[in-house]
Every structure is written in structure tokens, then in C-alpha cells.
Design an enzyme around this catalytic site. Sequence first.
Site, PDB file in Angstrom:
ATOM      1  N   HIS A 174     -11.161  -4.975  -0.107  1.00 21.10           N
ATOM      2  CA  HIS A 174     -10.278  -4.391   0.891  1.00 21.10           C
ATOM      3  C   HIS A 174     -10.790  -4.574   2.312  1.00 21.10           C
ATOM      4  CE1 HIS A 174      -8.262  -1.603  -2.283  1.00 21.10           C
ATOM      5  NE2 HIS A 174      -8.092  -2.890  -2.511  1.00 21.10           N
TER       6      HIS A 174
ATOM      7  N   HIS B 259      -7.362 -11.007  -9.623  1.00 22.90           N
ATOM      8  CA  HIS B 259      -6.458 -10.620 -10.700  1.00 22.90           C
ATOM      9  C   HIS B 259      -6.525 -11.572 -11.887  1.00 22.90           C
ATOM     10  CE1 HIS B 259      -3.731  -7.506  -8.584  1.00 22.90           C
ATOM     11  NE2 HIS B 259      -4.930  -7.535  -8.029  1.00 22.90           N
TER      12      HIS B 259
END
Length: 732
Positions: A273, A112
Amino acid sequence: MSMSNDNDNVAASGKCPFHHGGAENPNPPARGAGDGTTNRDWWPNQLRVDLLSQHSNRSNPLSDTFNYRDEFSKLDYSALKADIRAILTDSQSWWPADWGSYIGLFIRMAWHSAGTYRTVDGRGGSGRGQQRFAPLNSWPDNVSLDKARRLLWPVKQKYGQKISWADLYILAGNVSLENAGFRTFGFGAGREDVWEPDLDVDWGNEKEWLAHRHPESLANAPVGATEMGLIYVNPEGPEASGDPKSAAPAIRATFGNMGMNDEEIVALIAGGHTLGKTHGAAAASHVGADPEASPLEAQGLGWNSSYGSGAGADAITSGLEVVWTQTPTQWSNYFFENLFKYEWVQTHSPAGAIQFEAVNAEAIIPDPFDPEKKRKPTMLVTDLTLRFDPEFEKISRRFLNDPQSFNEAFARAWFKLTHRDMGPKARYIGPEVPKEDLLWQDPLPAATHQPTADDITELKAKIAASGLSASQLVSVAWASASTFRGGDKRGGANGARLALAPQNSWAVNANVINDVLPTLQNIQQASGKASLADVIVLAGSVGIEMAAAAAGVAVQVPFTAGRVDARQDQTDVESFDVLQPMADGFRNYRRIAGGSSTETLLLDKAQQLTLSAPELTVLIGGLRVLGTNFDGSQHGVFTDRVGVLSNDFFVNLLDMRTAWRATDASSELFEGRDRASGEVKYSATRADLVFGSNAILRALAEVYASSDAKQKFVNDFVAAWTKVMNLDRFDL
């Protein structure tokens, strides 16, 4: 879309900063500096000249002699990585680690931090450690990353200024991947922190978090995400549609704004993920204010949850509750195996968010806090896009059947994600910098020329005798150097890419490509003593010295040789085409009408060139009297001595004997008439007249219009010019 662990959609409630109506307070509170209604409140469209003053020395606590590269070289790099590894499994009671490991949290923090980058303007990314400041520290998509930064604080405190926060974020992500058994592509340090939030990044004009943007609107917009406050896309699908197929255009649009292709997209989503989880133990209504809106005693921590303990098994970030793989702290190929092994049914998390659960699957997923519990495999809506979009599906099946191909693709895509805003590899430092040159790094060849002082003198004489005017010489150098972008350190004169596609076909460069560059190429080839890149910049120096001499000022423009010439195969045409200016007010050029005002785009260009307001002002004044408009027009050329480096632009702009009026309803072009005779004297654009209209820029223009400014104007112009010419000289 949070590509590693938490796809945070917790919305923050906005409150109006002003009170309207009501009885007057008989005992008004004491007011501090800046508490009153500001100029921006009274005049919301006021030109943001202050953008050129951000990150000044006055906000920097370090000394003027501080050199980050030198400090980093003193670092015990192995010890630093060992300390990060130790933190990964040192679970803290105030924020317990999932499965006893912060691997997923730190990967998400790194992602992020870097994932805000966008190619369209080169802004965003991790290059300045902006995740510490608003708005990023309080974005809905960054819920709980404040905890990750606090967990890292002991490491930052120990090593101090030898490691920047910006570098530490990314290195922590790399160490986490390595600790999970993954072999990364490498790590390059060199990101220097700043000490206040960036003011120049356009995150969008939406007035509420998670307001949806259509993917088509992102094609020409600098914002990167499909919803305000997200890194990429809504993990529940566009506008929480729950439809995996509908998410494909949004995913491509947002990742495309980072220069990622389909293979890189699939690798990044799946790789991110493979580890960690999302957190949605209960409804988002339990979650309190973000860090910027939290009370003083919270000490910069936000999103305090009233649900249970508020942490660990009770944590709420995205509102989704998904664990993708059977080994969420160890690298594997389980993401793809699970994606294709099961059929999926739409369900809801405990917080009510749309997600998918495997049909008729056994409970094989470990619970993060209770080793006796197992869960069924779960996926996000956007995870299933990798199976149900035809093109993504082909890549996903290849990675399913060839795990090593997936590992290689993720390693390279992760490296690109976390280093894309760093610019050329010359800026990388540290023992783990990969040796391989990558096309997106804008590689340059090794230097083959080493011109002496006599060589430079000889070249200058040949350029001066070439028949090219001062205007032409200055124009070609500006066209080459002014592509630089301070956000991602791309562009600039080094490489002479002005002579290569796509820059040699840009309309803004047509005159210099056709009329000037061939002559300089002939001089360079006949001499063989310097690169074309050096000859182009040297041409600008010659033009300025000629123009200053014509003004009666003797000056020598500083010049440092050493630039090299890139090859066409070292130049990613598609990637470089985003550097084509939407507007370059320094050359009175604007490619696209509508949207931001011409003067706003001029400031944007100046900010990309890292110029101060005085540097912007003096460069405009000099370039106008030198006649460097891209199309040879007379707009802003307020002089009858074109090619003379005089302060005539400022003198005549501020002369009250001239009255200005727009030539049509667009108010883009203006004519200046003599107040007495009504005769047209000059023409101008908004990029010219703003230096008389805006109070701040006019104050600066007055300095250069004064009768004692002749020498100062030339000296300041040369200093600002030299700065622009050397912006990409990271080798100096």
C-alpha cells in the site's frame, strides 16, 4: 484483502444454469458436445477420478520435447525487463494509467497471482499461471487484472514460450517495484504454465461471492481467504464492520495460511500500500459481468463499467477510493508516517464503501489524473489495524522509525510471497536467483556421497540380509517419499527428513521409525558410501525386487543415487508439520474423522503425488499385498501370500464369491464373507472397496485382475513406484 492496490469487492450476480418449468420450446436450439445434463448433475457426489487426468498432454499445445528451462536459458533477460519497464509508462487510452504509470496495477497482479497459495495443502499460488483461468480470472478481488494481463500481452507475444505467463506475472511485479526505486531481494524463474484451470483446488463451498468465513474456521480449512472470492480479508473489516481492531484475527488467519508471521504481515500490507491506489469512482452497480460471464464480443475482458468513461478517473474495482501516500509511484516510508501522524475518521467512498480519512490534514495526496487537484490522506479499515492492534502496532512503529528495517522486511516477505509455491531452490532459474538459502525453501546440504554401481550393489546386499521384510522395506521408502506435494513441490525422500522432527513423531510413521529406520541408519553409517536418503529409497527397491521374485517375476527397480541428508536446523518443524497427511489411503491411514470421505481423501493424496488413475490403482494393489498398512492391519490385504508382488488384491476384490457389508453405522470398515459359508474372509476400508465400487477404478482394476496381467502388473507397479521415489529429484 488486496495488498497492493485494489481491494476488489465487486460482487458478480450468479445465474442458474438450468431452466425450470415453462412451456417446452417447439424449436429447441442445436446442442453441442457436453451440452446435456452431465453425470455430475445426476450424481453430485460422484467421485472425482477426473482430477487425476487434468493437465494431460492432450490439453498442452507444446510438443513433448519442449523444455521450459532450456527455452528460458535462451532469453535475453535484460531486454525482457527493459520491455516491461517500457510498458509501465506507456499509458493506453483503453485503460489509462494512474499518474501515467501501471506500477500499482502490475504489483497487484503479481500479488494476486501468488497470494492464493496456502501452506495447508500447498495448492494455489502463481506456479501454473492460473490467473488466466476461472475462477481466479473472475474473482471479485481480481477486478481489472484482466486489463493488466492484456497490457503485458505484447511482451508475452514477443518472447513466446521463452517466458511463461506464470513467471511474467511475478517478474512484472518485481520490475514495477524496482522502477519505483525499491531494491528487491531477487527473482527466480521456473514456473511452467498449464493450459486449463486446476480442478483440484478447494476454494470453499459457499454459493455466493463474498460470503463470510469466520477466521477460526480457516485454521483447518484449505481455503485461504475470509470471504469467497477475496485473496485475504475484506478491506472494510469482517463483514464490512468498519472496525480496524476486529480485522486483526482475520488478517492473522489468512496470512498465517501462507506461513507469514506478524512482521511479514505488517511489511507486506504496508509495502503493497505504499504504491498505487484503489478505485471506487461510483457505485458497483455500474460494473458489468466478470470475464467468464461476459459476452463473446468482449473477448475475455470483463467488468465493463457504465460510469463515465469506465476507466481512468472513472474506474471502479473495489468500490474503495484510497491513495495511501504522497508518492504513489515512488517507494517511500509515507505509509507509516501517515498512519501515525494523523487521527482518522470513518467516511465512505463515492461507491459507499467504508474507508478512513485523515482528520484536519492538508490535501497532500496527488490526484492520479489531474495535477491541479490534491486529496487528503486516506486509509482502508484494515490499514488502521496495523496501528490499533497492539502487536501489529509495535512492529509498525519500529518500521516507522527504521525505514531500512522496513525495506529489508518487505523485500524478504515479497520474495517469500512470490516464490513460496516453487519448492526447493534447485527449481529456480535465471540471473537474479539470490545466493542466500532461506529456511522456508527447505534447504539441502551439498552432496558428500558419490556411490558407485558397486557401492549400490553392496548396499542392496546388506539391506537384503538385514532381516527386514519386503513389507518393512517398502513401507519405510513410501513413508519418506510420499510426503511430496505437487502443488508447492515440498516434501519427498530427498533430505531424509523422515528421520527428523516432526516427521519422526507422526503417528502414521510410528512402525517404520521404531522398527525399520534404525537398521537402515546402522547400514548407512557402517557403509558411509551413500546418504541415508538414498539408503531409504534403495531399501524400497530391494523390497520390491524380493517381492517380485517371490511372484516369479524378475525385475530390477530403477535407482538413481544423489540424494542428500538434511540437518534438523535446515528443517522448519512448524512448516513441515503441515505436510503430515490428514489421510494416506495408500497406507490405509486416516488421522481425522468426518468431513471428506476416505475415498475422496485417497484421490486427493494421489493428485498431490501427481499420479494418474492407473498409477493410483496399481500402487494400491501392490502396496496392499505387500502388507504396508501403517498399523500392520489386514485391511485390504486380500491375499494369503503377503510380501509377494501378486495381483491378488484385484483378483479377490472382484471375486463375486465374496459379499461385503459395513461393520458399523460409520461405514468406514467392512468385512467380506464367503457367500456360501458365511465365513469372514477379509476386512477392508473405503480406500480398498472403492476400486470395486467406482466404475472407472473398477475398469482399471479389471485390467490387473486378468489372468494375463502378472507381468504387466509388476512392470506398472515398478514404474509408478519409481515415479513417486523421484518426484523431488529436481536435480535429475
